[in-house]
Design a protein around this motif. Sequence first.
Motif, PDB file in Angstrom:
ATOM      1  N   ARG A  55      54.850 109.628  11.261  1.00  8.70           N
ATOM      2  CA  ARG A  55      55.194 108.218  11.135  1.00  8.70           C
ATOM      3  C   ARG A  55      54.454 107.362  12.167  1.00  8.70           C
ATOM      4  NH1 ARG A  55      59.228 106.586   8.161  1.00  8.70           N
ATOM      5  NH2 ARG A  55      59.530 104.796   9.499  1.00  8.70           N
ATOM      6  N   ARG A  56      54.428 106.084  11.890  1.00 17.17           N
ATOM      7  CA  ARG A  56      53.875 105.113  12.833  1.00 17.17           C
ATOM      8  C   ARG A  56      54.759 105.074  14.071  1.00 17.17           C
ATOM      9  NH1 ARG A  56      55.015  99.997  14.164  1.00 17.17           N
ATOM     10  NH2 ARG A  56      56.694  99.801  12.653  1.00 17.17           N
ATOM     11  N   LYS A  57      54.133 104.969  15.213  1.00 17.90           N
ATOM     12  CA  LYS A  57      54.885 104.927  16.483  1.00 17.90           C
ATOM     13  C   LYS A  57      55.396 103.513  16.732  1.00 17.90           C
ATOM     14  CE  LYS A  57      53.763 109.150  16.970  1.00 17.90           C
ATOM     15  NZ  LYS A  57      53.750 109.568  15.592  1.00 17.90           N
ATOM     16  N   GLY A  58      56.527 103.438  17.414  1.00 15.23           N
ATOM     17  CA  GLY A  58      57.152 102.149  17.687  1.00 15.23           C
ATOM     18  C   GLY A  58      58.069 101.763  16.544  1.00 15.23           C
ATOM     19  N   GLY A  59      58.832 100.740  16.741  1.00 15.93           N
ATOM     20  CA  GLY A  59      59.734 100.259  15.695  1.00 15.93           C
ATOM     21  C   GLY A  59      61.054 100.995  15.688  1.00 15.93           C
ATOM     22  N   SER A  60      61.962 100.520  14.851  1.00 17.46           N
ATOM     23  CA  SER A  60      63.326 101.044  14.850  1.00 17.46           C
ATOM     24  C   SER A  60      63.412 102.469  14.318  1.00 17.46           C
ATOM     25  CB  SER A  60      64.255 100.119  14.075  1.00 17.46           C
ATOM     26  OG  SER A  60      63.825 100.007  12.739  1.00 17.46           O
ATOM     27  N   ALA A  61      62.622 102.822  13.307  1.00 15.40           N
ATOM     28  CA  ALA A  61      62.671 104.189  12.765  1.00 15.40           C
ATOM     29  C   ALA A  61      62.229 105.192  13.826  1.00 15.40           C
ATOM     30  CB  ALA A  61      61.805 104.306  11.522  1.00 15.40           C
ATOM     31  N   HIS A  62      61.169 104.872  14.538  1.00 16.69           N
ATOM     32  CA  HIS A  62      60.688 105.747  15.602  1.00 16.69           C
ATOM     33  C   HIS A  62      61.755 105.898  16.686  1.00 16.69           C
ATOM     34  CE1 HIS A  62      57.792 107.677  18.279  1.00 16.69           C
ATOM     35  NE2 HIS A  62      58.234 106.886  19.248  1.00 16.69           N
ATOM     36  N   ARG A  63      62.418 104.810  17.003  1.00 15.34           N
ATOM     37  CA  ARG A  63      63.455 104.832  18.030  1.00 15.34           C
ATOM     38  C   ARG A  63      64.646 105.701  17.604  1.00 15.34           C
ATOM     39  NH1 ARG A  63      64.397  99.682  18.151  1.00 15.34           N
ATOM     40  NH2 ARG A  63      62.319  99.291  18.921  1.00 15.34           N
ATOM     41  N   VAL A  64      65.106 105.540  16.364  1.00 15.38           N
ATOM     42  CA  VAL A  64      66.243 106.322  15.865  1.00 15.38           C
ATOM     43  C   VAL A  64      65.877 107.804  15.798  1.00 15.38           C
ATOM     44  CG1 VAL A  64      67.700 106.767  13.844  1.00 15.38           C
ATOM     45  CG2 VAL A  64      67.335 104.426  14.627  1.00 15.38           C
ATOM     46  N   LEU A  65      64.722 108.109  15.228  1.00 13.07           N
ATOM     47  CA  LEU A  65      64.276 109.509  15.170  1.00 13.07           C
ATOM     48  C   LEU A  65      64.094 110.067  16.578  1.00 13.07           C
ATOM     49  CD1 LEU A  65      61.657 109.455  12.261  1.00 13.07           C
ATOM     50  CD2 LEU A  65      63.903 110.535  12.248  1.00 13.07           C
ATOM     51  N   GLY A  66      63.553 109.247  17.469  1.00 13.99           N
ATOM     52  CA  GLY A  66      63.312 109.680  18.841  1.00 13.99           C
ATOM     53  C   GLY A  66      64.599 110.014  19.580  1.00 13.99           C
ATOM     54  N   TRP A  67      65.593 109.152  19.471  1.00 10.54           N
ATOM     55  CA  TRP A  67      66.869 109.429  20.138  1.00 10.54           C
ATOM     56  C   TRP A  67      67.537 110.659  19.536  1.00 10.54           C
ATOM     57  CZ3 TRP A  67      68.326 108.399  24.716  1.00 10.54           C
ATOM     58  CH2 TRP A  67      67.915 107.229  25.355  1.00 10.54           C
ATOM     59  N   SER A  68      67.434 110.813  18.224  1.00 15.52           N
ATOM     60  CA  SER A  68      67.981 112.012  17.571  1.00 15.52           C
ATOM     61  C   SER A  68      67.286 113.261  18.101  1.00 15.52           C
ATOM     62  CB  SER A  68      67.800 111.930  16.053  1.00 15.52           C
ATOM     63  OG  SER A  68      68.441 110.794  15.543  1.00 15.52           O
ATOM     64  N   TRP A  69      65.970 113.162  18.255  1.00 16.76           N
ATOM     65  CA  TRP A  69      65.175 114.275  18.759  1.00 16.76           C
ATOM     66  C   TRP A  69      65.576 114.607  20.197  1.00 16.76           C
ATOM     67  CZ3 TRP A  69      61.637 115.870  22.365  1.00 16.76           C
ATOM     68  CH2 TRP A  69      60.799 116.933  22.022  1.00 16.76           C
ATOM     69  N   VAL A  70      65.736 113.587  21.025  1.00 14.30           N
ATOM     70  CA  VAL A  70      66.119 113.788  22.426  1.00 14.30           C
ATOM     71  C   VAL A  70      67.496 114.464  22.518  1.00 14.30           C
ATOM     72  CG1 VAL A  70      66.820 112.567  24.542  1.00 14.30           C
ATOM     73  CG2 VAL A  70      64.670 111.982  23.419  1.00 14.30           C
TER      74      VAL A  70
END
Length: 131
Positions: free
Chosen positions: A33-48
Amino acid sequence: MTLAPLLAAPVMIQIHAIAALALIPLTLAQFMRRKGGSAHRVLGWSWVVLMAIVAISSFWIHSIRLIGPFSPIHILSLITLFGLFGAIIARRRGDIARHRRIMMMVTGGWVAAGLFAFLPGRVMAMMTWAG
């Protein structure tokens, strides 16, 4: 392939394995996916959160005992937790390059640790190579 070894394993190994396996599609999605934005943030926090569960749950797994009840893999878990914290701090400070570097290192550590899961006698090896 059989789930029997995982289902027979202690609950902490089950939590550890399920969180680690859940990281696979999440990691692929983040890379594609493209980096940045709300989807990246949601996926990122889920990943963390999942990565933190994997790292923390590892401290209750003692199938390889080299240093008391611990092994070098537990050092990797500590490095992972510090890395996750560092990546979050870097992102909050706006240092995207550092955030990306740390997250790539943590991902590499997860892949490396995942390979150790396929050593003989480990649950993932028994699941994969059963029969």
